[in-house]
Enzyme design. Structure first.
Site, PDB file in Angstrom:
ATOM      1  N   ARG A 153      -7.291  -8.474  -9.549  1.00  0.00           N
ATOM      2  CA  ARG A 153      -7.981  -9.735  -9.864  1.00  0.00           C
ATOM      3  C   ARG A 153      -9.396  -9.414 -10.341  1.00  0.00           C
ATOM      4  O   ARG A 153      -9.827  -8.263 -10.302  1.00  0.00           O
ATOM      5  CB  ARG A 153      -8.089 -10.574  -8.587  1.00  0.00           C
ATOM      6  CG  ARG A 153      -8.829  -9.806  -7.508  1.00  0.00           C
ATOM      7  CD  ARG A 153      -9.299 -10.643  -6.346  1.00  0.00           C
ATOM      8  NE  ARG A 153     -10.260  -9.919  -5.545  1.00  0.00           N
ATOM      9  CZ  ARG A 153      -9.980  -9.066  -4.562  1.00  0.00           C
ATOM     10  NH1 ARG A 153      -8.716  -8.812  -4.266  1.00  0.00           N
ATOM     11  NH2 ARG A 153     -10.938  -8.458  -3.910  1.00  0.00           N
ATOM     12  N   HIS A 189     -15.604  -5.546   6.998  1.00  0.00           N
ATOM     13  CA  HIS A 189     -14.826  -5.466   5.773  1.00  0.00           C
ATOM     14  C   HIS A 189     -15.171  -6.541   4.761  1.00  0.00           C
ATOM     15  O   HIS A 189     -14.417  -6.819   3.843  1.00  0.00           O
ATOM     16  CB  HIS A 189     -13.323  -5.462   6.063  1.00  0.00           C
ATOM     17  CG  HIS A 189     -12.950  -4.389   7.036  1.00  0.00           C
ATOM     18  ND1 HIS A 189     -13.194  -3.054   6.785  1.00  0.00           N
ATOM     19  CD2 HIS A 189     -12.408  -4.437   8.267  1.00  0.00           C
ATOM     20  CE1 HIS A 189     -12.784  -2.345   7.818  1.00  0.00           C
ATOM     21  NE2 HIS A 189     -12.323  -3.141   8.738  1.00  0.00           N
ATOM     22  N   GLU A 225      -2.423   7.577   7.482  1.00  0.00           N
ATOM     23  CA  GLU A 225      -3.132   8.481   6.592  1.00  0.00           C
ATOM     24  C   GLU A 225      -4.330   9.072   7.317  1.00  0.00           C
ATOM     25  O   GLU A 225      -4.762   8.569   8.356  1.00  0.00           O
ATOM     26  CB  GLU A 225      -3.547   7.769   5.300  1.00  0.00           C
ATOM     27  CG  GLU A 225      -4.509   6.614   5.482  1.00  0.00           C
ATOM     28  CD  GLU A 225      -4.866   5.907   4.167  1.00  0.00           C
ATOM     29  OE1 GLU A 225      -3.967   5.688   3.344  1.00  0.00           O
ATOM     30  OE2 GLU A 225      -6.045   5.571   4.005  1.00  0.00           O
ATOM     31  N   LYS A 265       0.810  -1.226   0.000  1.00  0.00           N
ATOM     32  CA  LYS A 265       0.000   0.000   0.000  1.00  0.00           C
ATOM     33  C   LYS A 265       0.841   1.272   0.000  1.00  0.00           C
ATOM     34  O   LYS A 265       0.414   2.293  -0.523  1.00  0.00           O
ATOM     35  CB  LYS A 265      -0.959  -0.001   1.194  1.00  0.00           C
ATOM     36  CG  LYS A 265      -1.807  -1.270   1.319  1.00  0.00           C
ATOM     37  CD  LYS A 265      -2.593  -1.596   0.066  1.00  0.00           C
ATOM     38  CE  LYS A 265      -3.031  -3.053   0.051  1.00  0.00           C
ATOM     39  NZ  LYS A 265      -3.519  -3.537  -1.236  1.00  0.00           N
TER      40      LYS A 265
HETATM   41  C1  MV4 Z   1     -10.159   4.063   5.239  1.00  0.00           C
HETATM   42  C2  MV4 Z   1     -11.333   4.565   5.840  1.00  0.00           C
HETATM   43  C3  MV4 Z   1     -11.367   5.903   6.140  1.00  0.00           C
HETATM   44  N1  MV4 Z   1     -10.300   6.692   5.870  1.00  0.00           N
HETATM   45  N2  MV4 Z   1      -9.134   4.886   4.975  1.00  0.00           N
HETATM   46  C4  MV4 Z   1     -11.422  -0.532   5.367  1.00  0.00           C
HETATM   47  C5  MV4 Z   1     -10.841  -1.681   4.622  1.00  0.00           C
HETATM   48  C6  MV4 Z   1      -9.641  -1.197   3.916  1.00  0.00           C
HETATM   49  N3  MV4 Z   1      -9.668  -1.623   2.550  1.00  0.00           N
HETATM   50  C7  MV4 Z   1      -9.701   0.286   4.020  1.00  0.00           C
HETATM   51  N4  MV4 Z   1     -10.784   0.625   4.867  1.00  0.00           N
HETATM   52  C8  MV4 Z   1     -11.022   1.918   5.198  1.00  0.00           C
HETATM   53  N5  MV4 Z   1     -10.027   2.776   4.932  1.00  0.00           N
HETATM   54  C9  MV4 Z   1      -9.219   6.175   5.294  1.00  0.00           C
HETATM   55  N6  MV4 Z   1      -8.186   6.966   5.031  1.00  0.00           N
HETATM   56  C10 MV4 Z   1     -12.377   3.697   6.088  1.00  0.00           C
HETATM   57  C11 MV4 Z   1     -12.222   2.361   5.776  1.00  0.00           C
HETATM   58  C12 MV4 Z   1     -13.367   1.547   6.050  1.00  0.00           C
HETATM   59  C13 MV4 Z   1     -14.146   1.017   5.007  1.00  0.00           C
HETATM   60  C14 MV4 Z   1     -13.807   1.207   3.685  1.00  0.00           C
HETATM   61  C15 MV4 Z   1     -14.582   0.689   2.675  1.00  0.00           C
HETATM   62  C16 MV4 Z   1     -15.715  -0.038   2.981  1.00  0.00           C
HETATM   63  C17 MV4 Z   1     -16.065  -0.263   4.287  1.00  0.00           C
HETATM   64  C18 MV4 Z   1     -15.286   0.261   5.320  1.00  0.00           C
HETATM   65  C19 MV4 Z   1     -15.661   0.042   6.643  1.00  0.00           C
HETATM   66  C20 MV4 Z   1     -14.887   0.562   7.646  1.00  0.00           C
HETATM   67  C21 MV4 Z   1     -13.740   1.311   7.347  1.00  0.00           C
END
Ligand code: MV4
Length: 500
Positions: free
Chosen positions: A294, A237, A202, A118
């Site tokens: 993918r 998630h 971040e 990442k």
């Molecule tokens: C985030 C975020 C808020 N701000 N990054 C959750 C899984 C991972 N792929 C990244 N995720 C998140 N990253 C920043 N800078 C909130 C989440 C997140 C989330 C993202 C997409 C779908 C559902 C989620 C549920 C909780 C937190």
């Protein structure tokens, strides 16, 4: 140009079946691989050939590169489709296929590795001019450094694992005093999950929506997008409901995000089908989150609104062909929704609910597509992902797609295990979903298991199915009349309830 004649599918369940179907449409031979409990699984029965690759544990079967390669060689397969999960985002596997002269239907090891890290992905987005959440593009060296950056970007911040994705090794930090323990926690989780404890920070975006773009790239430098999907309905998630297109994007914002998605793919010399995930905040700013190298679980909603077969296109591109269309030829129409039907109990913390599917009658009719990996009579076990099927509906607009989904969920008959069908109904009937005003916190904030009223329905269905079975076997032992009576009672009350 390399003509592919025979494809080994290094996967199981619905996605193996999905790939087999496109192979057949294209006149390609298919090879399935299977573990002990999958000997009679649908993907094995539908493939032209099959190879046994070991016991139930994925680490001793579906994840063993040597076994998959050996199966491809012994059957003369000239390509391998990895599906999703398992080895699909394993750079070593992609490299090994190359070494062995087998076509990997997916991107080069370089792109998988880059996007799997990442911090490197963020660095690349910086160069490609794609917006991403403020923070570092390097792994953290010290707490002091973390505090410094947090001071710049402001709290709350997120500590994320460099090797992460899918929420593992992630910690929200609201104030400086929490930094030490959060970094420690994230690091230890990352070390356990990925064998790599590098973390970075971040800016934490509040109430974001998860919007992703499907892209396709060929070996000749052509990259196109196939529009967007909204995937904000998740729990822990894990996506539960997805739709295409995303309702909050204006034509302008869609075009802007699509351009960023194509730039992201170009930046890593991507070839194949991929997904660029973005977070969209309340002010409609978008930020690159990660790229999935993918085919995704939710790809059918894109197929429904664009009319394109993504698996066939993956195969075409893997053969070295040019994409058969340009960006302007790709259009979308209507609206599609996907509900993932899991063998989990929504009334009991979504705990896995295993058992034999004594009944599995899938819905059909206008605008309904079901991708299932399990058939009636089969067992749903804890060995693998508890997803039973993906139920998709398509309509001329969102409203029609929703009503068709509710119709299809109602028509779906499953007995033998608890499923997330009542949960899906709850979401589709919820005001926030109807209005399209939900975000990634929907399930946590708005789901109330006490409001699921279909418990009786489900239980009666399951009792009716068991009694029907009992009735059949008792027919041979002379107790038919008595059980027939009981069965009739239950079945009729079940129908009465259904017809209300
Ligand atoms: C985030 C975020 C808020 N701000 N990054 C959750 C899984 C991972 N792929 C990244 N995720 C998140 N990253 C920043 N800078 C909130 C989440 C997140 C989330 C993202 C997409 C779908 C559902 C989620 C549920 C909780 C937190």
């Amino acid at each position: 140009m390399a003509n592919i004649n025979k494809i080994l599918i290094a996967n199981r369940g619905e996605i193996a079946l999905r790939v087999i179907r496109s192979c057949k449409d294209m006149g390609k031979q298919t090879v399935a691989v299977y573990s002990d409990p999958d000997a009679e699984a649908p993907h094995v029965l539908h493939a032209d050939e099959s190879v046994h690759i070991g016991p139930a544990a994925s680490s001793e079967s579906y994840l063993v590169i040597d076994k998959i390669i050996e199966a491809a060689k012994s059957t003369g397969a000239d390509a391998i489709h990895p599906g999703y999960g398992f080895l699909s985002e394993n750079a070593d596997f992609s490299a090994r296929c190359q070494e062995e002269g087998i076509i990997f239907i997916g991107p080069e090891p370089k792109a998988i590795k880059l996007m799997g890290d990442k911090t490197e992905a963020r660095e690349l987005m910086k160069k490609a001019d794609v917006p991403f959440p403020p923070g570092t593009t390097n792994a953290l060296e010290s707490i002091e450094e973390a505090e410094e950056i947090a001071h710049e970007i402001g709290f709350p911040v997120l500590v994320k694992a460099a090797a992460g994705g899918g929420g593992k090794g992630m910690r929200i930090v609201d104030e400086p005093s929490e930094f030490k323990s959060s970094i420690k926690g994230a690091k230890s989780e990352a070390r356990n999950a990925f064998g790599d404890d590098r973390v970075y920070i971040e800016k934490y975006l509040v109430e974001p929506r998860h919007v992703e773009f499907q892209i396709l790239a060929d070996e000749h430098g052509n990259v196109v997008h196939l529009f967007d999907r909204e995937c904000s309905i998740q729990r822990r998630h894990q996506k539960v409901i997805e739709e295409a297109p995303c309702t909050i994007l204006t034509d302008e914002l869609r075009a802007e995000m699509a351009e960023a998605a194509v730039s992201a793919a170009k930046a890593c010399d991507y070839v194949g089908a991929g997904t660029i995930e973005f977070l969209v905040d309340r002010d409609r700013n978008f930020y690159f989150l990660e790229m999935n190298t993918r085919l995704q679980v939710e790809h059918p909603v894109t197929e429904l609104i664009t009319g394109h077969d993504l698996v066939s296109l993956q195969i075409l591109v893997a053969e070295g062909e040019k994409l058969p269309f340009s960006q302007d030829d790709i259009t979308m129409s209507g609206h599609a929704i996907e509900c993932r039907i899991y063998a989990e109990d929504p009334r009991d913390q979504f705990l896995p609910s295993t058992g034999t599917l004594t009944k599995h009658r899938i819905p059909s009719g206008n605008g309904v597509r079901v991708d299932a990996g399990v058939e009636e009579g089969q067992a749903v076990t804890i060995n693998y992902d508890p997803m039973i099927s993906k139920l998709c509906t398509f309509g001329k607009d969102r409203e029609q797609a929703i009503s068709r989904m509710l119709r299809a969920l109602d028509e779906y008959e499953i007995a033998g295990c608890r499923t997330t069908i009542p949960f899906c109904k709850y979401v589709l009937e919820h005001e926030a979903f109807r209005e399209g005003t939900y975000d990634t916190h929907f399930v946590k904030a708005l789901f109330d298991p006490g409001k699921l009223d279909e418990l009786v329905d489900d239980e009666i269905q399951s009792i009716a199915a068991s009694l029907l079975k009992l009735n059949k076997s008792n027919g041979e032992t002379g107790y038919k009349e008595k059980t027939h009576q009981a069965n009739g009672d239950v079945a009729s009350s079940w129908w009465q309830k259904r017809r209300r």
